[in-house]
Every structure is written in structure tokens, then in C-alpha cells.
Design a protein around this motif. Structure first.
Motif, PDB file in Angstrom:
ATOM      1  N   PHE A  70      15.989  49.626  37.881  1.00  0.00           N
ATOM      2  CA  PHE A  70      15.005  48.558  38.897  1.00  0.00           C
ATOM      3  C   PHE A  70      16.151  47.123  38.432  1.00  0.00           C
ATOM      4  O   PHE A  70      16.014  46.049  39.109  1.00  0.00           O
ATOM      5  N   SER A  71      17.049  47.269  37.691  1.00  0.00           N
ATOM      6  CA  SER A  71      17.795  45.835  37.561  1.00  0.00           C
ATOM      7  C   SER A  71      19.328  46.488  37.877  1.00  0.00           C
ATOM      8  O   SER A  71      20.144  45.301  38.048  1.00  0.00           O
ATOM      9  N   CYS A  72      19.623  47.427  38.294  1.00  0.00           N
ATOM     10  CA  CYS A  72      21.126  47.832  38.532  1.00  0.00           C
ATOM     11  C   CYS A  72      21.401  49.268  39.296  1.00  0.00           C
ATOM     12  O   CYS A  72      20.388  50.024  39.086  1.00  0.00           O
ATOM     13  N   GLY A  73      22.524  49.471  39.731  1.00  0.00           N
ATOM     14  CA  GLY A  73      22.775  50.753  40.172  1.00  0.00           C
ATOM     15  C   GLY A  73      23.795  50.651  41.412  1.00  0.00           C
ATOM     16  O   GLY A  73      24.380  49.579  41.554  1.00  0.00           O
ATOM     17  N   ILE A  74      23.968  51.790  41.917  1.00  0.00           N
ATOM     18  CA  ILE A  74      25.188  51.799  42.945  1.00  0.00           C
ATOM     19  C   ILE A  74      24.693  51.088  44.210  1.00  0.00           C
ATOM     20  O   ILE A  74      25.386  50.991  45.291  1.00  0.00           O
ATOM     21  N   GLY A  75      23.497  50.890  44.290  1.00  0.00           N
ATOM     22  CA  GLY A  75      22.998  49.880  45.557  1.00  0.00           C
ATOM     23  C   GLY A  75      23.090  48.808  45.285  1.00  0.00           C
ATOM     24  O   GLY A  75      22.715  47.897  46.355  1.00  0.00           O
ATOM     25  N   GLY A  76      24.042  48.059  44.424  1.00  0.00           N
ATOM     26  CA  GLY A  76      24.054  46.782  44.237  1.00  0.00           C
ATOM     27  C   GLY A  76      25.597  46.298  44.125  1.00  0.00           C
ATOM     28  O   GLY A  76      26.458  46.822  44.914  1.00  0.00           O
ATOM     29  N   GLY A  77      25.795  45.451  43.349  1.00  0.00           N
ATOM     30  CA  GLY A  77      27.204  44.940  42.937  1.00  0.00           C
ATOM     31  C   GLY A  77      27.252  44.199  41.603  1.00  0.00           C
ATOM     32  O   GLY A  77      26.212  44.072  40.853  1.00  0.00           O
ATOM     33  N   GLY A  78      28.275  43.513  41.271  1.00  0.00           N
ATOM     34  CA  GLY A  78      28.455  42.851  39.880  1.00  0.00           C
ATOM     35  C   GLY A  78      29.787  42.416  39.774  1.00  0.00           C
ATOM     36  O   GLY A  78      30.813  42.139  40.808  1.00  0.00           O
ATOM     37  N   PHE A  79      30.118  41.704  38.507  1.00  0.00           N
ATOM     38  CA  PHE A  79      31.364  40.974  38.091  1.00  0.00           C
ATOM     39  C   PHE A  79      31.772  41.809  36.743  1.00  0.00           C
ATOM     40  O   PHE A  79      31.045  41.745  35.791  1.00  0.00           O
ATOM     41  N   MET A  80      33.164  42.066  36.796  1.00  0.00           N
ATOM     42  CA  MET A  80      33.695  42.811  35.679  1.00  0.00           C
ATOM     43  C   MET A  80      34.788  41.912  34.867  1.00  0.00           C
ATOM     44  O   MET A  80      35.673  41.571  35.701  1.00  0.00           O
ATOM     45  N   VAL A  81      34.631  41.362  33.861  1.00  0.00           N
ATOM     46  CA  VAL A  81      35.896  40.787  33.095  1.00  0.00           C
ATOM     47  C   VAL A  81      36.159  41.659  31.954  1.00  0.00           C
ATOM     48  O   VAL A  81      35.623  42.172  31.138  1.00  0.00           O
ATOM     49  N   VAL A  82      37.698  41.758  32.016  1.00  0.00           N
ATOM     50  CA  VAL A  82      38.416  42.768  31.069  1.00  0.00           C
ATOM     51  C   VAL A  82      39.501  41.955  30.530  1.00  0.00           C
ATOM     52  O   VAL A  82      40.415  41.366  31.140  1.00  0.00           O
ATOM     53  N   TYR A  83      39.428  42.189  29.255  1.00  0.00           N
ATOM     54  CA  TYR A  83      40.563  41.798  28.148  1.00  0.00           C
ATOM     55  C   TYR A  83      41.612  43.161  28.130  1.00  0.00           C
ATOM     56  O   TYR A  83      40.929  43.919  27.739  1.00  0.00           O
ATOM     57  N   LEU A  84      42.847  42.909  28.669  1.00  0.00           N
ATOM     58  CA  LEU A  84      43.993  44.148  28.498  1.00  0.00           C
ATOM     59  C   LEU A  84      44.689  43.563  27.307  1.00  0.00           C
ATOM     60  O   LEU A  84      45.499  42.735  27.130  1.00  0.00           O
ATOM     61  N   ALA A  85      44.660  44.519  26.248  1.00  0.00           N
ATOM     62  CA  ALA A  85      45.230  44.135  24.857  1.00  0.00           C
ATOM     63  C   ALA A  85      46.759  44.314  25.175  1.00  0.00           C
ATOM     64  O   ALA A  85      47.341  43.456  24.534  1.00  0.00           O
ATOM     65  N   LYS A  86      47.089  45.140  25.726  1.00  0.00           N
ATOM     66  CA  LYS A  86      48.672  45.683  25.914  1.00  0.00           C
ATOM     67  C   LYS A  86      49.407  44.342  26.586  1.00  0.00           C
ATOM     68  O   LYS A  86      50.434  43.827  26.222  1.00  0.00           O
ATOM     69  N   ASP A  87      48.560  43.687  27.520  1.00  0.00           N
ATOM     70  CA  ASP A  87      49.082  42.530  28.335  1.00  0.00           C
ATOM     71  C   ASP A  87      48.808  41.436  27.832  1.00  0.00           C
ATOM     72  O   ASP A  87      49.370  40.307  28.310  1.00  0.00           O
ATOM     73  N   ARG A  88      47.882  41.216  27.047  1.00  0.00           N
ATOM     74  CA  ARG A  88      47.106  39.951  26.294  1.00  0.00           C
ATOM     75  C   ARG A  88      46.809  38.989  27.580  1.00  0.00           C
ATOM     76  O   ARG A  88      47.183  38.092  27.442  1.00  0.00           O
ATOM     77  N   ARG A  89      46.368  39.577  28.362  1.00  0.00           N
ATOM     78  CA  ARG A  89      45.604  38.554  29.470  1.00  0.00           C
ATOM     79  C   ARG A  89      44.415  39.215  29.955  1.00  0.00           C
ATOM     80  O   ARG A  89      43.681  40.499  29.649  1.00  0.00           O
ATOM     81  N   VAL A  90      43.594  38.473  30.732  1.00  0.00           N
ATOM     82  CA  VAL A  90      42.266  38.668  31.288  1.00  0.00           C
ATOM     83  C   VAL A  90      42.341  38.860  32.772  1.00  0.00           C
ATOM     84  O   VAL A  90      42.897  37.967  33.530  1.00  0.00           O
ATOM     85  N   ILE A  91      41.503  39.801  33.186  1.00  0.00           N
ATOM     86  CA  ILE A  91      41.625  39.920  34.592  1.00  0.00           C
ATOM     87  C   ILE A  91      39.993  40.042  34.950  1.00  0.00           C
ATOM     88  O   ILE A  91      39.299  40.503  34.364  1.00  0.00           O
ATOM     89  N   THR A  92      39.530  39.790  36.523  1.00  0.00           N
ATOM     90  CA  THR A  92      38.189  40.031  36.610  1.00  0.00           C
ATOM     91  C   THR A  92      38.236  40.728  38.017  1.00  0.00           C
ATOM     92  O   THR A  92      39.244  40.612  38.880  1.00  0.00           O
TER      93      THR A  92
END
Length: 580
Positions: A70-92
Motif C-alpha cells: 500500500f506504500s510502494c511497489g513496481i506500480g510507482g517510482g522513487g529516488f535512490m541515493v548511493v555512496y560508491l565507496a571505491k569512487d568516493r562519490r555520491v550518485i542519485t
């Protein structure tokens, strides 16, 4: 970070008890926190199989689509924030839903008036082109190590075998019986004789299991093309309703689905008391708004002030930031929002000057003028202050880390409890009502337009200190997401609360209104009375605010996963190797 969470040893004993659900866990290796025990376990399973944090986050998200549909699923969408340790950077990764190509600014206008909000929700008109599957694909292809087949396996098992419905799940269904009864496919899945399935029921979703298997074998194209895409379009345009029920349809096309793209965007970045904060850029307003408020608060020595004064300043800073949010922020592909100005420390100092440290603002306040604080001096549309647009409060947030130091903060949603209320017949998942996040009436930066992404409040956040992950935080809750993340950071950084206490503390949400939203039992407390003495006023409609999940990276190399201790039926936190 020297601070450690309270009662860690007691919590450890709880985590090692078979079948126990605990909201706090400390240990080494990877960690995960979600609102669902099965979803958190899915993340740990993937980490144990050698997957990284991105793989585990998708596995947890897919399982939440079964256990928290009722709050999420493949019928919706979102935002992912990722810290990549090897590159020491954040992507979204922005995989927010988009308006179909046939959308016009009068989408929710009937007979010259705004459509009733609940009527708009339970209709095809409210459904945006789903972005979740495309977002998962981009995350796995670019930053993961596993395939759809591997990461969807735990969720397929849960959907096939079923899970036991708890009181919280049954209550959510009960609140939506009227909406769900309109759509036979939804009623067949979640109702029994028109009433909510009772707590203790074993709920299976074989249709969703088959859909996940379709994605496992056919990949992202199996969702955006072919029979599944056709079923989505048919459901949205000609909603399959119960006899005698009629709801408005949309004009979504197969091309709308086939053309959907996720966006890789630069994260929003700010600093606060030695932390580097990274959040989601527009069309999410969360990062910009929370960071503007923190910039305002940074000018006060909050550690030296009593709690009531700190919370008063937090409420007033939030009020100012929300005034700017509503005036300026929307999809960056349609609106040139003054983000550099809004995030300027000098602009924050100007806004700070409007706060009375002893007295709350009397009501709705005007937006500021951030343009002189950035290189672009133009002054485009700035609407007058008005009542906050309704925004459904039902989303989910999860967070995962792995032994390599990668971190994911992920918020995704179908908007209202149960989204539009429409399950795609034969496929077992609910469709979103995300387009109701648009402002219904022009002029406004956030009005509906073809292909546009509605402004969001999702605020997945990762904090670094000295270049290394310090904590992650995020929550559901509609526009209260922003205040939940903001208040939790203030509780943790300024008030010195351990993260579990920072999350469990009573939540106050001021979003540039005459009153502040509070949770049940707060209004009569000593804390509330102290704030009332400064002119703060409370909403009559008390309800739980948010359902946060966080990770804390301790200086001894351990990680602490934290979920809700009492909200939403208590959350679930696990680590790969619990501390002894």
C-alpha cells in the motif's frame, strides 16, 4: 563518530532471538533497515550471497512490494541515493513517475473548479507512468553486481509462500475498504466479503510472483513493452470497476511507457556542522528544503540551548524553507528553480533574520528572494503564499550498506495508501496516484504538463564526515518526510541523541501553516506546553508522522542499523555479523 546507540547490548540479545523483530542492530559487514522484517532479511540474504548494497536494496524494495504494497511497489517510482565507496562519490537515480503525453495543466480541473482530492486519487487520471522497474534496472546495470533474476528471488519466495498479515496491515486495508471495493482485482487480493483481511491471515500473491518472474526472465523490457505494458494502459484508461461504480480514466499510451527514462542527476550537496550532506535533487524538493532549513539553523549554537528553544527554532526554520519550497521548486526540466540561491549560506543568514527566537510566526509567511544570492539575477514566476497542497503521506524508505562501504538510501512510493486503488488485473500490483502531487491550479511551477515529473518530498540522505559515511536517513510521510529527516538530524547532531532516540522522539511538522502537525499524545505534554508558550500551535488531527530508517557508521568500524521503535508496527534492522 564517538557516540553509540543506547541499549546496544540489550538490543543485541533481542536480535539473536530467533524470529524476534528488532528496530536496532549493531555489527560488522553489511546492514539493512526497513519497515518490514521480510524485506530487511531479503537484503541480508543478497549481501550474504555476495551482492553489494545496490543489489540488496533492490531485493529489499521488491520484497516491500509484497509485504507493504500500500506504500510502494513496481506500480510507482522513487529516488535512490548511493555512496560508491571505491569512487568516493555520491550518485542519485531519479525514477519518479511522469505525466502521460496527453496531460494538460487542467488535468484536475472540472467545471472551472479543482476536482475533489479523493476523487482525483481513485482514478486513472492520477496515475503517472511508473518508474520503479526502470530505476531498478539502471541501478543494477550501472552499480550492482547481480541480475534481476537473482535479486528478485527472495521477493518471489515471499509472494509465492505468503506472509502473515499483522494488525498494522489489516488496519491499513480497513481504512481503504471503500477505495478497494471499487476495483474487483484489488478487492479479490486484499478484502474478504468487502472487508479488510484480518490480522493473522496468510496472504499470498501468486500474480505478483508471476510478474516478478516475468521481469527476472525478460528484464526491464518485459515491463515497459508487451502484454504487461498493455495491461497497465488498459487499466489506467478504462479502469475495471465493480458494477455500478464509475471512475475517470486517463489517456496513457504504450508510447508513454516505452519512452519512460530514469534520470541520473547530480545530488544536492550542503554542509552542516562538519558533515557533508547529500540528498536528492529536483524534482524532489526534499534535499533542497531540508538543507535550506539546516543552513538557517547553523547560525545558532543549538547545543547551548534548552530543548524547547531548539525545537522552536527548528519549527521556524522549517516554516521559512517550506515557504520557498512551495514558491519555486518543481521538475527542473520544466522550471529553472533558484537552487543555488536557496542553498546559499548568505541567503540562509537573511532568512534567519526573520525568526523571533521567543515567538512563533503568526501564520503563513511569504517566500524569500534567493536570486540575488546566485549568478542568475532573473525573477521568474513566484506565486503568492497559499494553503499547502494536499500530499499523501504513504511511502517507504529503506537503507542498506555492504562490507565494501557502499551505502544506499532509497525512498520509493505509490503515493496514497494503496495508490490509485487499482491493481493491474492478473499482475498483482497496485498503480500509483502520483499525479495528485501536482498543484491543481495554475499559475504554479508545479502544475501538470506532458511528460513532467510531479514535485516530490522524498528526502533520502547520506551524510559523510571527513570523507567517509557517517549516517544515512530517510522516511515516508508526504511533505512531512522533509521535516522528519530535518528533525532527526537536529536531534542527532545538535541535541546529541543516539540515532534510535532521535528517530523515536515525538515528531513535529511545521510546513508554513498556521498550526504544526503533531503525533498523538503530544499536545498535552510538558514539551508541548513549553513550545506553546512561544506561540506554537498544534493541529487538531494528530497522527503518526513518518516511519524512518537509518544507518550509523561507528568509529570502531561497526555499523548500526536503526528502524522505528514504535511507529508503523515497529521496524526491522539487521546486520550481517552481529556484535558480541
Amino acid at each position: 563518530m564517538t557516540r553509540r546507540l543506547s541499549a546496544v547490548l540489550i538490543v543485541f540479545l533481542l536480535t539473536t532471538t530467533a524470529g524476534a523483530k528488532t528496530p536496532v542492530a549493531t555489527g560488522r559487514g553489511g546492514a539493512a533497515a526497513t519497515i518490514s522484517e521480510r524485506a530487511t532479511q531479503s537484503a541480508i540474504t543478497i549481501l550474504d550471497q555476495g551482492g553489494n548494497a545496490v543489489d540488496a536494496a533492490v531485493a529489499a524494495a521488491a520484497t516491500l512490494g509484497v509485504t507493504d504494497p500500500f506504500s510502494c511497489g513496481i506500480g510507482g517510482g522513487g529516488f535512490m541515493v548511493v555512496y560508491l565507496a571505491k569512487d568516493r562519490r555520491v550518485i542519485t537515480i531519479d525514477h519518479r513517475e511522469t505525466a502521460p503525453a496527453a496531460t494538460t495543466p487542467t488535468l484536475f480541473i472540472e467545471d472551472g473548479k479543482e476536482m475533489d482530492f479523493d476523487t482525483a486519487i481513485a482514478s486513472g487520471l492520477s496515475v503517472g507512468v511508473p518508474g520503479t522497474v526502470r530505476g531498478w534496472h539502471e541501478a543494477l546495470q550501472r552499480y550492482g553486481t547481480m541480475s534481476f533474476e537473482q535479486v528478485l528471488a527472495p521477493a518471489i519466495t515471499v509472494a509465492d509462500e505468503g506472509f502473515t498479515v499483522d494488525t498494522n496491515f489489516s488496519s491499513l486495508v480497513s481504512q481503504n475498504e471503500r477505495k478497494f471495493n471499487r476495483f474487483p482485482a484489488t478487492a479479490a487480493l486484499y478484502l474478504r466479503n468487502g472487508k479488510a483481511i484480518p490480522s493473522g491471515t496468510r496472504l499470498r500473491n501468486p500474480d505478483l510472483a508471476r510478474t516478478y518472474r516475468l521481469l527476472a526472465s525478460g528484464g526491464v523490457d518485459a515491463f515497459y513493452e508487451g502484454p504487461l505494458a498493455s495491461a497497465i494502459v488498459d487499466t489506467v484508461n478504462r479502469p475495471p470497476t465493480a458494477p455500478g461504480v464509475s471512475v475517470r480514466g486517463s489517456r496513457m499510451t504504450l508510447a508513454d511507457l516505452a519512452n519512460y527514462e530514469a534520470r541520473l542527476r547530480l545530488p544536492v550537496h550542503s554542509t552542516y556542522r562538519g558533515y557533508d550532506l547529500y540528498g536528492m535533487a529536483l524534482p524532489s524538493s526534499g534535499g533542497v528544503t531540508a538543507f535550506e532549513a539546516l543552513n538557517i539553523l547553523e547560525g545558532y549554537d543549538l547545543k547551548a540551548l534548552p530543548r524547547a528553544e531548539v525545537e522552536h527554532l527548528y519549527l521556524e526554520a522549517s516554516r521559512l524553507a517550506f515557504a520557498d519550497r512551495d514558491a519555486y521548486l518543481a521538475d527542473p526540466e520544466y522550471v529553472d528553480a533558484p537552487v543555488p540561491g536557496l542553498l546559499s549560506k548568505d541567503y540562509a543568514a537573511q532568512r534567519r533574520g526573520l525568526i523571533d527566537a521567543d515567538k512563533a510566526a503568526p501564520g503563513v509567511i511569504a517566500a524569500g528572494d534567493p536570486y540575488p544570492f546566485q549568478q542568475d539575477p532573473s525573477h521568474p514566476l513566484r506565486p503568492a503564499p497559499r494553503t499547502l497542497q494536499p500530499e499523501s503521506a504513504h511511502t517507504t524508505h529503506l537503507t542498506v550498506s555492504d562490507k565494501e562501504g557502499n551505502v544506499v538510501a532509497y525512498t520509493f512510493t505509490i503515493e496514497d495508501w494503496g495508490g490509485s486503488g487499482m491493481v493491474v488485473p492478473g499482475y498483482g500490483f497496485l498503480l500509483n496516484n502520483e499525479l495528485t502531487d501536482f498543484d491543481f491550479t495554475a499559475p504554479h511551477p508545479n502544475i501538470p504538463e506532458a511528460g513532467k515529473r510531479p514535485r516530490s518530498s522524498m528526502t533520502p540522505t547520506i551524510a559523510l564526515k571527513d570523507g567517509k559515511p557517517a549516517f544515512s536517513i530517510g522516511s515516508p510521510g508526504g511533505s512531512t518526510i522533509i521535516t522528519t529527516v530535518l528533525q532527526t538530524i537536529v536531534n542527532y547532531v545538535d541535541l546529541g541523541m543516539p540515532m534510535d532516540q532521535a528517530i523515536d522522539a515525538p515528531r513535529l511538522s511545521q510546513r508554513n501553516g498556521a498550526v504544526t502537525d503533531v503525533e498523538p499524545g503530544f499536545a498535552g505534554s510538558a514539551q508541548a506546553k513549553a513550545l506553546a508558550g512561544m506561540g506554537q500551535r498544534w493541529s487538531d488531527q494528530a497522527a503518526e508522522i513518518g516511519a524512518a530508517n537509518a544507518l550509523v557508521f561507528n568509529t570502531d568500524g561497526t555499523v548500526t542499523a536503526v528502524s522505528e521503535g514504535h511507529r508503523h508496527g515497529v521496524g526491522s534492522a539487521l546486520v550481517q555479523a552481529p556484535a558480541h
